[in-house]
Write an enzyme that holds these catalytic residues in place. Structure first.
Site, PDB file in Angstrom:
ATOM      1  N   GLU A 195     -31.933  37.258 -59.314  1.00 38.24           N
ATOM      2  CA  GLU A 195     -31.847  38.212 -58.208  1.00 38.24           C
ATOM      3  C   GLU A 195     -31.124  37.610 -57.001  1.00 38.24           C
ATOM      4  OE1 GLU A 195     -34.581  37.276 -59.997  1.00 38.24           O
ATOM      5  OE2 GLU A 195     -36.204  38.714 -59.683  1.00 38.24           O
ATOM      6  N   CYS A 241     -37.805  36.385 -54.261  1.00 39.40           N
ATOM      7  CA  CYS A 241     -36.773  37.372 -54.551  1.00 39.40           C
ATOM      8  C   CYS A 241     -37.056  38.693 -53.842  1.00 39.40           C
ATOM      9  CB  CYS A 241     -36.640  37.567 -56.053  1.00 39.40           C
ATOM     10  SG  CYS A 241     -35.969  36.099 -56.867  1.00 39.40           S
ATOM     11  N   CYS A 245     -40.279  37.901 -58.006  1.00 38.91           N
ATOM     12  CA  CYS A 245     -41.285  37.041 -57.372  1.00 38.91           C
ATOM     13  C   CYS A 245     -41.245  37.280 -55.854  1.00 38.91           C
ATOM     14  CB  CYS A 245     -40.995  35.579 -57.698  1.00 38.91           C
ATOM     15  SG  CYS A 245     -39.504  34.929 -56.886  1.00 38.91           S
ATOM     16  N   HIS A 277     -32.650  31.928 -58.805  1.00 39.77           N
ATOM     17  CA  HIS A 277     -33.152  33.047 -59.599  1.00 39.77           C
ATOM     18  C   HIS A 277     -32.029  34.072 -59.741  1.00 39.77           C
ATOM     19  CE1 HIS A 277     -37.736  32.484 -58.764  1.00 39.77           C
ATOM     20  NE2 HIS A 277     -37.115  31.325 -58.928  1.00 39.77           N
TER      21      HIS A 277
END
Length: 142
Positions: free
Chosen positions: A47, A78, A75, A45
């Site tokens: 992040e 993260c 999410c 991801h």
């Protein structure tokens, strides 16, 4: 956030969900986009990749004082990484009603069980970031 939106667009061009992140640590900025499809890696991801890049470049895992700009609400994975890295602030574009962990579905940052407090602000360029995601999924569904 504008740079994060540009990074999100490049993720979409590569076939990934358009999410971009810019992590500002003092005078330095670390940029990332979703790369789950091209790596392939379910943890890739934007992040997570920005946090990893900053930690590697700075030689520390504690990124105290840092601010993360991300196009969509983080999410749970993260959010956990953001807390673990000790970021000071997260500023996101649009909420994620299906998996957001900053209050949309769950609130990792507001949990009394979390050992570090992160200041969270949502809604920066919300309409633009939401439109970017909608366009991607509309095109994908054909």
């Amino acid at each position: 956030m504008r740079r994060a939106i540009e990074l999100a667009a490049s993720a979409a061009e590569a076939g990934d969900v358009p999410i971009g992140a810019v992590l500002v640590c003092g005078e330095r900025a670390f940029e990332a986009r979703n790369e789950k499809e091209i790596r392939p890696d379910p943890t890739a991801h934007a992040e997570i990749l920005a946090i990893r890049a900053a930690a590697a470049a700075l030689g520390v895992w504690r990124l105290s004082g840092a601010t993360l700009y991300v196009t969509k609400e983080p999410c749970a994975m993260c959010a956990g990484a953001i807390v673990a890295a000790r970021l000071e602030r997260v500023i996101y574009g649009c909420p994620d009603p299906k998996g957001g962990a900053a209050g949309s579905v769950i609130d990792v940052f507001g949990s009394a069980a979390v050992n570090h407090r992160v200041v969270v602000e949502g809604g920066l360029l919300e309409a633009e970031t939401a439109a970017q995601l909608r366009a991607f999924f509309t095109a994908r569904r054909g």
